[in-house]
Design an enzyme around this catalytic site. Structure first.
Site, PDB file in Angstrom:
ATOM      1  N   GLU A  66      -7.057  -7.513   0.132  1.00 26.77           N
ATOM      2  CA  GLU A  66      -5.578  -7.726   0.565  1.00 26.77           C
ATOM      3  C   GLU A  66      -5.524  -7.664   2.344  1.00 26.77           C
ATOM      4  O   GLU A  66      -5.593  -6.319   2.777  1.00 26.77           O
ATOM      5  CB  GLU A  66      -4.683  -6.480   0.096  1.00 26.77           C
ATOM      6  CG  GLU A  66      -4.937  -6.487  -1.524  1.00 26.77           C
ATOM      7  CD  GLU A  66      -4.394  -5.159  -1.958  1.00 26.77           C
ATOM      8  OE1 GLU A  66      -3.404  -4.593  -1.605  1.00 26.77           O
ATOM      9  OE2 GLU A  66      -5.312  -4.396  -2.603  1.00 26.77           O
TER      10      GLU A  66
ATOM     11  N   HIS B  97       3.292  -0.211  -2.618  1.00 24.19           N
ATOM     12  CA  HIS B  97       4.038  -1.749  -2.665  1.00 24.19           C
ATOM     13  C   HIS B  97       5.368  -1.969  -2.583  1.00 24.19           C
ATOM     14  O   HIS B  97       5.773  -2.979  -3.272  1.00 24.19           O
ATOM     15  CB  HIS B  97       3.245  -2.098  -3.742  1.00 24.19           C
ATOM     16  CG  HIS B  97       1.482  -2.053  -3.754  1.00 24.19           C
ATOM     17  ND1 HIS B  97       0.998  -2.248  -2.950  1.00 24.19           N
ATOM     18  CD2 HIS B  97       0.956  -2.230  -5.039  1.00 24.19           C
ATOM     19  CE1 HIS B  97      -0.258  -2.217  -3.210  1.00 24.19           C
ATOM     20  NE2 HIS B  97      -0.327  -2.047  -4.361  1.00 24.19           N
TER      21      HIS B  97
ATOM     22  N   HIS C  73      -1.363  -9.999  -3.285  1.00 23.13           N
ATOM     23  CA  HIS C  73      -2.060  -9.106  -4.333  1.00 23.13           C
ATOM     24  C   HIS C  73      -3.086  -9.696  -5.269  1.00 23.13           C
ATOM     25  O   HIS C  73      -2.743  -9.369  -6.516  1.00 23.13           O
ATOM     26  CB  HIS C  73      -1.103  -8.137  -4.742  1.00 23.13           C
ATOM     27  CG  HIS C  73      -1.934  -6.783  -4.889  1.00 23.13           C
ATOM     28  ND1 HIS C  73      -2.870  -6.610  -5.807  1.00 23.13           N
ATOM     29  CD2 HIS C  73      -1.951  -5.330  -4.441  1.00 23.13           C
ATOM     30  CE1 HIS C  73      -3.496  -5.265  -5.986  1.00 23.13           C
ATOM     31  NE2 HIS C  73      -2.689  -4.598  -5.037  1.00 23.13           N
TER      32      HIS C  73
ATOM     33  N   GLN D 120      -7.697  -4.442   2.733  1.00 20.93           N
ATOM     34  CA  GLN D 120      -7.878  -3.256   1.520  1.00 20.93           C
ATOM     35  C   GLN D 120      -8.794  -4.272   0.697  1.00 20.93           C
ATOM     36  O   GLN D 120      -8.557  -5.182   0.073  1.00 20.93           O
ATOM     37  CB  GLN D 120      -6.559  -3.004   1.106  1.00 20.93           C
ATOM     38  CG  GLN D 120      -6.599  -1.901  -0.020  1.00 20.93           C
ATOM     39  CD  GLN D 120      -6.505  -0.677   0.446  1.00 20.93           C
ATOM     40  OE1 GLN D 120      -6.551  -0.405   1.798  1.00 20.93           O
ATOM     41  NE2 GLN D 120      -6.795   0.490  -0.464  1.00 20.93           N
TER      42      GLN D 120
ATOM     43  N   ASN E  77       0.634  -1.207  -0.138  1.00 21.50           N
ATOM     44  CA  ASN E  77       0.033  -0.087  -0.130  1.00 21.50           C
ATOM     45  C   ASN E  77       0.788   1.238  -0.140  1.00 21.50           C
ATOM     46  O   ASN E  77       2.026   1.392  -0.189  1.00 21.50           O
ATOM     47  CB  ASN E  77      -1.066  -0.056   1.206  1.00 21.50           C
ATOM     48  CG  ASN E  77      -2.356   0.463   0.705  1.00 21.50           C
ATOM     49  OD1 ASN E  77      -2.372   1.615   0.456  1.00 21.50           O
ATOM     50  ND2 ASN E  77      -3.485  -0.281   1.072  1.00 21.50           N
TER      51      ASN E  77
ATOM     52  N   TYR F  34      -5.940 -10.936  -7.311  1.00 19.54           N
ATOM     53  CA  TYR F  34      -7.026 -10.271  -8.131  1.00 19.54           C
ATOM     54  C   TYR F  34      -8.081 -11.461  -8.293  1.00 19.54           C
ATOM     55  O   TYR F  34      -7.855 -12.241  -9.146  1.00 19.54           O
ATOM     56  CB  TYR F  34      -7.078  -9.460  -9.370  1.00 19.54           C
ATOM     57  CG  TYR F  34      -6.063  -8.457  -9.407  1.00 19.54           C
ATOM     58  CD1 TYR F  34      -6.616  -7.245  -9.516  1.00 19.54           C
ATOM     59  CD2 TYR F  34      -4.697  -8.534  -8.961  1.00 19.54           C
ATOM     60  CE1 TYR F  34      -5.892  -5.701  -9.309  1.00 19.54           C
ATOM     61  CE2 TYR F  34      -4.169  -7.141  -8.758  1.00 19.54           C
ATOM     62  CZ  TYR F  34      -4.570  -5.950  -9.112  1.00 19.54           C
ATOM     63  OH  TYR F  34      -3.988  -5.087  -9.097  1.00 19.54           O
TER      64      TYR F  34
END
Length: 353
Positions: free
Chosen positions: A316, A111, A181, A288, A85, A183
Protein backbone atom coordinates in the site's frame (compact mmCIF):
# COMPACT_ATOMS: atom_id res chain seq x y z
CA UNK A 1 5.60 5.15 -18.08
CA UNK A 2 3.84 4.59 -21.39
CA UNK A 3 0.25 5.72 -21.71
CA UNK A 4 -0.85 3.71 -24.78
CA UNK A 5 -4.62 3.57 -24.96
CA UNK A 6 -6.81 0.80 -23.56
CA UNK A 7 -10.43 1.98 -23.60
CA UNK A 8 -12.57 0.65 -20.71
CA UNK A 9 -16.10 -0.65 -21.14
CA UNK A 10 -18.94 -0.21 -18.67
CA UNK A 11 -21.58 -2.63 -17.39
CA UNK A 12 -23.53 -3.33 -14.19
CA UNK A 13 -22.06 -5.23 -11.25
CA UNK A 14 -25.35 -5.31 -9.32
CA UNK A 15 -27.27 -3.13 -6.90
CA UNK A 16 -26.63 -1.59 -3.49
CA UNK A 17 -28.97 -2.51 -0.63
CA UNK A 18 -30.86 0.76 -1.16
CA UNK A 19 -31.38 -0.05 -4.85
CA UNK A 20 -28.68 2.11 -6.38
CA UNK A 21 -26.87 0.49 -9.27
CA UNK A 22 -23.16 -0.28 -8.95
CA UNK A 23 -21.36 0.21 -12.24
CA UNK A 24 -18.34 -1.83 -13.25
CA UNK A 25 -15.58 -0.97 -15.70
CA UNK A 26 -13.40 -3.48 -17.54
CA UNK A 27 -10.01 -2.85 -19.15
CA UNK A 28 -8.54 -5.51 -21.48
CA UNK A 29 -5.20 -4.86 -23.12
CA UNK A 30 -3.45 -6.54 -26.04
CA UNK A 31 -1.46 -8.84 -23.71
CA UNK A 32 -4.45 -10.63 -22.14
CA UNK A 33 -4.28 -8.49 -19.00
CA UNK A 34 -7.73 -7.62 -17.62
CA UNK A 35 -8.53 -5.20 -14.79
CA UNK A 36 -12.02 -4.56 -13.43
CA UNK A 37 -13.09 -1.80 -11.04
CA UNK A 38 -16.44 -0.90 -9.46
CA UNK A 39 -17.95 2.29 -8.02
CA UNK A 40 -18.57 0.77 -4.59
CA UNK A 41 -15.47 1.59 -2.57
CA UNK A 42 -13.67 2.49 -5.81
CA UNK A 43 -12.66 -1.18 -5.64
CA UNK A 44 -10.40 -3.18 -7.94
CA UNK A 45 -12.29 -6.47 -8.19
CA UNK A 46 -10.10 -8.37 -10.69
CA UNK A 47 -6.56 -8.32 -12.02
CA UNK A 48 -6.10 -11.13 -14.53
CA UNK A 49 -2.60 -11.68 -15.91
CA UNK A 50 -0.90 -14.49 -17.86
CA UNK A 51 1.92 -16.64 -16.51
CA UNK A 52 5.02 -17.88 -18.36
CA UNK A 53 2.90 -20.53 -20.14
CA UNK A 54 0.26 -17.99 -21.15
CA UNK A 55 -2.23 -19.27 -18.57
CA UNK A 56 -4.30 -16.37 -17.23
CA UNK A 57 -5.22 -16.18 -13.53
CA UNK A 58 -6.79 -13.59 -11.26
CA UNK A 59 -4.09 -12.45 -8.79
CA UNK A 60 -6.32 -10.05 -6.80
CA UNK A 61 -8.40 -11.17 -3.81
CA UNK A 62 -12.06 -10.15 -3.87
CA UNK A 63 -15.72 -11.06 -3.62
CA UNK A 64 -18.40 -12.19 -6.05
CA UNK A 65 -21.22 -9.84 -5.09
CA UNK A 66 -22.12 -6.27 -4.18
CA UNK A 67 -23.40 -7.31 -0.74
CA UNK A 68 -19.93 -8.47 0.28
CA UNK A 69 -18.28 -5.26 -0.90
CA UNK A 70 -20.85 -3.26 1.09
CA UNK A 71 -19.33 -4.59 4.31
CA UNK A 72 -15.83 -5.47 3.02
CA UNK A 73 -14.21 -5.73 6.46
CA UNK A 74 -10.77 -6.39 4.95
CA UNK A 75 -10.99 -3.46 2.49
CA UNK A 76 -10.26 -5.88 -0.37
CA UNK A 77 -9.20 -3.84 -3.42
CA UNK A 78 -10.71 -0.65 -2.02
CA UNK A 79 -9.64 2.96 -1.73
CA UNK A 80 -9.02 3.71 1.94
CA UNK A 81 -9.58 7.21 3.26
CA UNK A 82 -9.69 9.86 4.21
CA UNK A 83 -6.74 8.57 6.23
CA UNK A 84 -5.43 5.09 5.48
CA UNK A 85 -3.74 3.04 8.18
CA UNK A 86 -3.88 3.98 11.86
CA UNK A 87 -4.57 7.13 13.81
CA UNK A 88 -3.48 6.33 17.35
CA UNK A 89 -6.14 6.65 20.04
CA UNK A 90 -8.49 7.91 17.29
CA UNK A 91 -7.59 11.53 17.91
CA UNK A 92 -5.28 14.28 16.69
CA UNK A 93 -4.68 17.98 17.21
CA UNK A 94 -4.77 20.37 14.26
CA UNK A 95 -4.30 24.14 14.60
CA UNK A 96 -4.69 23.86 18.38
CA UNK A 97 -8.01 22.03 18.15
CA UNK A 98 -8.40 18.39 19.15
CA UNK A 99 -10.46 16.11 16.91
CA UNK A 100 -11.85 12.71 17.82
CA UNK A 101 -12.45 10.28 14.96
CA UNK A 102 -14.17 6.90 14.88
CA UNK A 103 -12.65 4.08 16.90
CA UNK A 104 -12.87 0.98 14.71
CA UNK A 105 -9.60 -0.81 15.53
CA UNK A 106 -9.49 -1.30 19.28
CA UNK A 107 -8.84 2.16 20.71
CA UNK A 108 -7.62 3.44 17.34
CA UNK A 109 -9.01 4.56 13.99
CA UNK A 110 -7.97 2.60 10.90
CA UNK A 111 -8.57 3.25 7.20
CA UNK A 112 -10.84 6.23 7.82
CA UNK A 113 -13.40 4.75 10.21
CA UNK A 114 -16.44 2.48 10.16
CA UNK A 115 -18.15 4.04 7.11
CA UNK A 116 -15.03 5.12 5.30
CA UNK A 117 -14.35 5.64 1.58
CA UNK A 118 -14.25 1.84 1.27
CA UNK A 119 -17.99 1.61 1.94
CA UNK A 120 -19.23 4.53 -0.16
CA UNK A 121 -20.76 4.49 -3.64
CA UNK A 122 -18.60 6.79 -5.76
CA UNK A 123 -19.78 8.58 -8.89
CA UNK A 124 -17.89 7.57 -12.02
CA UNK A 125 -17.26 8.34 -15.67
CA UNK A 126 -14.92 7.44 -18.54
CA UNK A 127 -12.49 10.16 -19.64
CA UNK A 128 -10.35 9.16 -22.63
CA UNK A 129 -8.66 5.90 -21.55
CA UNK A 130 -9.24 6.43 -17.82
CA UNK A 131 -12.05 5.59 -15.43
CA UNK A 132 -12.50 8.41 -12.94
CA UNK A 133 -14.39 8.11 -9.67
CA UNK A 134 -15.39 10.87 -7.27
CA UNK A 135 -16.49 10.99 -3.66
CA UNK A 136 -17.34 14.05 -1.56
CA UNK A 137 -16.77 13.40 2.13
CA UNK A 138 -18.89 15.72 4.28
CA UNK A 139 -17.46 17.98 6.95
CA UNK A 140 -17.48 15.93 10.17
CA UNK A 141 -17.74 12.54 8.49
CA UNK A 142 -16.19 9.96 10.85
CA UNK A 143 -15.05 12.97 12.91
CA UNK A 144 -12.76 14.54 10.29
CA UNK A 145 -12.92 18.30 9.67
CA UNK A 146 -13.73 19.84 6.30
CA UNK A 147 -15.54 18.77 3.17
CA UNK A 148 -13.05 16.72 1.15
CA UNK A 149 -13.55 16.11 -2.57
CA UNK A 150 -11.54 13.14 -3.85
CA UNK A 151 -11.08 11.93 -7.43
CA UNK A 152 -9.33 8.66 -8.25
CA UNK A 153 -8.49 7.55 -11.79
CA UNK A 154 -7.68 4.06 -13.05
CA UNK A 155 -5.89 3.33 -16.31
CA UNK A 156 -4.43 0.20 -17.92
CA UNK A 157 -1.74 0.49 -20.60
CA UNK A 158 -0.54 -1.97 -23.20
CA UNK A 159 2.69 -2.14 -21.22
CA UNK A 160 0.69 -3.89 -18.45
CA UNK A 161 0.78 -0.85 -16.16
CA UNK A 162 -2.18 -0.32 -13.85
CA UNK A 163 -1.95 3.41 -13.16
CA UNK A 164 -3.78 4.89 -10.14
CA UNK A 165 -3.88 8.65 -9.64
CA UNK A 166 -5.38 10.44 -6.65
CA UNK A 167 -6.36 14.07 -6.21
CA UNK A 168 -8.19 15.83 -3.40
CA UNK A 169 -9.17 19.30 -2.21
CA UNK A 170 -10.73 20.58 1.01
CA UNK A 171 -12.47 23.64 2.46
CA UNK A 172 -10.91 23.20 5.93
CA UNK A 173 -7.52 21.89 7.10
CA UNK A 174 -7.73 18.10 7.36
CA UNK A 175 -5.40 15.09 7.28
CA UNK A 176 -5.43 13.16 4.00
CA UNK A 177 -3.64 9.90 3.24
CA UNK A 178 -5.06 7.73 0.45
CA UNK A 179 -4.18 4.30 -0.93
CA UNK A 180 -5.59 1.30 -2.72
CA UNK A 181 -5.81 -1.79 -0.51
CA UNK A 182 -5.42 -4.56 -3.10
CA UNK A 183 -4.35 -7.99 -1.82
CA UNK A 184 -2.12 -9.92 -4.22
CA UNK A 185 -1.12 -13.53 -4.70
CA UNK A 186 0.76 -14.00 -7.97
CA UNK A 187 -0.01 -17.73 -7.95
CA UNK A 188 -3.72 -16.86 -8.10
CA UNK A 189 -6.14 -15.28 -5.64
CA UNK A 190 -7.22 -18.71 -4.38
CA UNK A 191 -3.70 -20.00 -3.65
CA UNK A 192 -3.26 -20.80 0.07
CA UNK A 193 0.12 -19.20 0.84
CA UNK A 194 2.88 -16.79 -0.17
CA UNK A 195 5.80 -19.17 0.41
CA UNK A 196 7.27 -19.17 -3.09
CA UNK A 197 6.93 -15.41 -3.57
CA UNK A 198 10.13 -13.39 -3.62
CA UNK A 199 9.86 -9.83 -2.27
CA UNK A 200 12.18 -6.86 -2.64
CA UNK A 201 11.48 -3.46 -1.06
CA UNK A 202 13.95 -0.74 -2.00
CA UNK A 203 13.90 1.06 1.34
CA UNK A 204 16.80 1.85 3.65
CA UNK A 205 14.55 2.72 6.60
CA UNK A 206 11.27 1.70 8.21
CA UNK A 207 9.03 2.93 11.00
CA UNK A 208 9.10 0.50 13.95
CA UNK A 209 6.05 0.05 16.13
CA UNK A 210 5.57 0.28 19.85
CA UNK A 211 6.44 -2.76 21.96
CA UNK A 212 3.04 -2.75 23.65
CA UNK A 213 1.04 -2.15 20.46
CA UNK A 214 2.50 -3.62 17.28
CA UNK A 215 0.19 -1.56 15.04
CA UNK A 216 1.17 1.92 16.26
CA UNK A 217 4.43 3.57 15.14
CA UNK A 218 6.82 4.57 17.91
CA UNK A 219 7.74 7.73 15.99
CA UNK A 220 11.25 6.52 15.23
CA UNK A 221 12.60 6.15 11.69
CA UNK A 222 15.06 3.27 11.85
CA UNK A 223 17.67 1.82 9.49
CA UNK A 224 16.70 -1.63 8.14
CA UNK A 225 20.28 -2.94 8.30
CA UNK A 226 20.61 -6.08 10.38
CA UNK A 227 16.85 -6.45 10.88
CA UNK A 228 14.06 -8.64 9.49
CA UNK A 229 12.92 -5.53 7.66
CA UNK A 230 15.93 -5.42 5.36
CA UNK A 231 14.32 -6.40 2.05
CA UNK A 232 16.70 -4.47 -0.17
CA UNK A 233 17.81 -7.77 -1.65
CA UNK A 234 15.13 -10.26 -2.80
CA UNK A 235 13.84 -12.50 0.00
CA UNK A 236 11.75 -15.68 -0.34
CA UNK A 237 8.74 -15.05 1.87
CA UNK A 238 8.50 -18.68 2.96
CA UNK A 239 11.88 -18.23 4.62
CA UNK A 240 10.90 -15.05 6.41
CA UNK A 241 7.22 -14.86 7.42
CA UNK A 242 7.37 -17.56 10.07
CA UNK A 243 10.25 -15.78 11.79
CA UNK A 244 8.51 -12.43 12.12
CA UNK A 245 7.57 -11.22 15.62
CA UNK A 246 4.20 -12.38 16.96
CA UNK A 247 3.78 -14.79 14.00
CA UNK A 248 1.78 -12.20 12.10
CA UNK A 249 4.08 -11.57 9.16
CA UNK A 250 4.60 -8.00 8.02
CA UNK A 251 2.46 -5.05 9.11
CA UNK A 252 5.07 -2.40 8.54
CA UNK A 253 5.71 0.88 6.78
CA UNK A 254 8.87 1.18 4.71
CA UNK A 255 10.31 4.60 3.88
CA UNK A 256 10.98 5.33 0.21
CA UNK A 257 14.66 6.17 -0.20
CA UNK A 258 15.48 9.70 -1.43
CA UNK A 259 11.80 10.54 -1.93
CA UNK A 260 11.28 13.71 -3.97
CA UNK A 261 7.75 13.38 -5.28
CA UNK A 262 8.80 11.75 -8.54
CA UNK A 263 7.56 8.35 -9.63
CA UNK A 264 10.09 5.75 -8.51
CA UNK A 265 10.37 1.98 -8.14
CA UNK A 266 9.79 0.92 -4.53
CA UNK A 267 9.05 -2.83 -4.66
CA UNK A 268 9.22 -6.00 -6.74
CA UNK A 269 7.22 -9.14 -6.12
CA UNK A 270 8.12 -12.31 -8.03
CA UNK A 271 6.60 -15.78 -8.19
CA UNK A 272 9.16 -18.05 -9.88
CA UNK A 273 6.84 -21.10 -10.28
CA UNK A 274 4.49 -19.12 -12.56
CA UNK A 275 7.08 -16.62 -13.77
CA UNK A 276 4.88 -13.67 -12.82
CA UNK A 277 6.37 -10.39 -11.63
CA UNK A 278 4.81 -7.22 -10.21
CA UNK A 279 6.68 -3.94 -9.86
CA UNK A 280 5.40 -1.07 -7.72
CA UNK A 281 6.18 2.56 -8.53
CA UNK A 282 4.95 5.53 -6.49
CA UNK A 283 5.27 9.23 -5.75
CA UNK A 284 4.44 8.53 -2.10
CA UNK A 285 7.07 8.56 0.70
CA UNK A 286 6.11 5.16 2.09
CA UNK A 287 4.75 1.71 1.35
CA UNK A 288 2.93 -0.45 3.89
CA UNK A 289 3.77 -4.12 3.51
CA UNK A 290 0.97 -6.23 4.97
CA UNK A 291 0.81 -10.00 4.69
CA UNK A 292 -2.53 -10.55 6.41
CA UNK A 293 -1.14 -12.45 9.35
CA UNK A 294 -4.01 -11.98 11.77
CA UNK A 295 -6.99 -10.20 10.26
CA UNK A 296 -7.80 -12.71 7.50
CA UNK A 297 -9.31 -15.63 9.39
CA UNK A 298 -11.11 -18.02 7.01
CA UNK A 299 -12.77 -15.44 4.75
CA UNK A 300 -15.10 -16.52 1.94
CA UNK A 301 -13.86 -14.97 -1.29
CA UNK A 302 -14.83 -15.03 -4.95
CA UNK A 303 -15.16 -18.14 -7.10
CA UNK A 304 -15.47 -20.36 -4.02
CA UNK A 305 -12.07 -19.39 -2.64
CA UNK A 306 -11.44 -19.28 1.09
CA UNK A 307 -8.79 -16.77 2.19
CA UNK A 308 -6.65 -17.57 5.21
CA UNK A 309 -3.88 -15.69 7.04
CA UNK A 310 -0.58 -15.23 5.19
CA UNK A 311 -2.20 -16.04 1.83
CA UNK A 312 -1.76 -12.60 0.27
CA UNK A 313 0.30 -9.44 0.36
CA UNK A 314 -0.63 -5.76 0.23
CA UNK A 315 1.88 -3.16 -0.92
CA UNK A 316 0.00 0.00 0.00
CA UNK A 317 1.70 3.17 -1.21
CA UNK A 318 0.99 5.97 1.25
CA UNK A 319 2.33 8.46 3.77
CA UNK A 320 3.51 6.96 7.04
CA UNK A 321 0.96 5.61 9.55
CA UNK A 322 -0.23 7.97 12.28
CA UNK A 323 1.59 10.87 10.61
CA UNK A 324 -0.88 13.39 11.99
CA UNK A 325 0.38 12.52 15.48
CA UNK A 326 4.08 12.15 14.65
CA UNK A 327 6.07 15.35 14.18
CA UNK A 328 9.04 13.49 12.68
CA UNK A 329 6.91 11.98 9.86
CA UNK A 330 6.08 13.67 6.51
CA UNK A 331 3.11 16.01 6.75
CA UNK A 332 -0.37 14.73 5.80
CA UNK A 333 -2.40 17.89 6.47
CA UNK A 334 -4.16 19.34 3.41
CA UNK A 335 -5.30 22.96 3.57
CA UNK A 336 -7.79 24.99 1.53
CA UNK A 337 -6.24 26.13 -1.74
CA UNK A 338 -3.83 23.18 -1.81
CA UNK A 339 -4.23 20.16 -4.08
CA UNK A 340 -3.43 16.65 -2.91
CA UNK A 341 -1.92 14.53 -5.68
CA UNK A 342 -0.46 11.05 -5.68
CA UNK A 343 0.35 8.44 -8.32
CA UNK A 344 1.06 4.72 -8.09
CA UNK A 345 1.75 2.19 -10.85
CA UNK A 346 1.51 -1.57 -10.53
CA UNK A 347 3.32 -3.08 -13.52
CA UNK A 348 2.79 -6.75 -14.37
CA UNK A 349 5.16 -8.90 -16.37
CA UNK A 350 7.28 -12.04 -16.45
CA UNK A 351 10.65 -12.91 -14.96
CA UNK A 352 13.62 -12.84 -17.30
CA UNK A 353 14.41 -16.33 -18.55
Amino acid sequence: MSQSHVIPRKDSFGHFTDGREVNRYTFCNQNDVTVRVIELGCVITDIRVPDKEGIVADINLGYDAVKDYETNPLSLGAICGRVVNVISNARFTLDDKEYHVTKNFGNHCIHGGKRSFTHQLWSSWIEDDKVKMKYVSADGEEGFPGELTTIVSYQLTNQNELVIEYSASTNKPTPVNLTNHAYFNLAGHNYPNLDEHVLQILADKFTPTKENDIYIPSGEIRDVSGTMYDLRQPVRLGNRLGKMPHGKGYFNNFCVTNVDGSLRLIAKLDHPPTGRRMEVYTTEPGVQCYTGGDTIPHTQGKEGAVYEKLCSICLETQHYPDSVNQESFPNTVLRPGQQYHSKTVYKFGLLDK
